[in-house]
Design a protein around this motif. Sequence first.
Motif, PDB file in Angstrom:
ATOM      1  N   GLU A  57      -7.642 -22.448   0.313  1.00  0.00           N
ATOM      2  CA  GLU A  57      -7.941 -23.774  -0.221  1.00  0.00           C
ATOM      3  C   GLU A  57      -9.361 -24.198   0.145  1.00  0.00           C
ATOM      4  N   LEU A  58      -9.794 -23.859   1.345  1.00  0.00           N
ATOM      5  CA  LEU A  58     -11.162 -24.189   1.741  1.00  0.00           C
ATOM      6  C   LEU A  58     -12.172 -23.413   0.898  1.00  0.00           C
ATOM      7  N   ASP A  59     -11.822 -22.168   0.583  1.00  0.00           N
ATOM      8  CA  ASP A  59     -12.704 -21.357  -0.257  1.00  0.00           C
ATOM      9  C   ASP A  59     -12.801 -21.918  -1.671  1.00  0.00           C
ATOM     10  N   ASN A  60     -11.753 -22.584  -2.122  1.00  0.00           N
ATOM     11  CA  ASN A  60     -11.730 -23.145  -3.480  1.00  0.00           C
ATOM     12  C   ASN A  60     -12.562 -24.417  -3.615  1.00  0.00           C
ATOM     13  N   ILE A  61     -12.945 -24.995  -2.498  1.00  0.00           N
ATOM     14  CA  ILE A  61     -13.738 -26.222  -2.555  1.00  0.00           C
ATOM     15  C   ILE A  61     -15.155 -25.855  -2.979  1.00  0.00           C
ATOM     16  N   ASN A  62     -15.626 -26.520  -4.002  1.00  0.00           N
ATOM     17  CA  ASN A  62     -16.967 -26.269  -4.518  1.00  0.00           C
ATOM     18  C   ASN A  62     -17.914 -27.307  -3.914  1.00  0.00           C
ATOM     19  N   PHE A  63     -18.528 -26.928  -2.773  1.00  0.00           N
ATOM     20  CA  PHE A  63     -19.401 -27.852  -2.068  1.00  0.00           C
ATOM     21  C   PHE A  63     -20.670 -28.150  -2.867  1.00  0.00           C
TER      22      PHE A  63
END
Length: 133
Positions: A88-94
């Motif tokens: 889920e953290l990887d899916n966040i598009n910062f």
Amino acid sequence: MLEQSAEFQDTVPLKKKGKSMTMKEFDRLSENLDKDIANELKKIDLDKIDQEIRLSLKQVDLDKIMQEVESSLKEIDTEKILSEVKRELDNINFDEINADVKKELQNANRELEKVKQELKKIDNEAIKKKIEY
């Protein structure tokens, strides 16, 4: 024959009508209450209560409870939870979030500049004159 006086007074004071009681009545009531409480306390079988508590505690199987807790803890798949959190953290598009924040900050700055321009248009001298009157 002795003549009875109409002013004859009894030496024992009359009881007052109402809800008050004399000290003697209160002491008697208190004594009776103490005796009743003592009798009721004698009826309580502390040994029997102690035995019932001990029997109840013996029926609690702490080893079984601990085994169930350990079993439940083993069923928790921490690796799976950690991998899901990482995914889920990887899916966040910062980058997208940063771009949105910059855009909103630019909009806020433009609005602030508009407010500053409007404030410059206000005639402070005219306001002061109206306040003085």
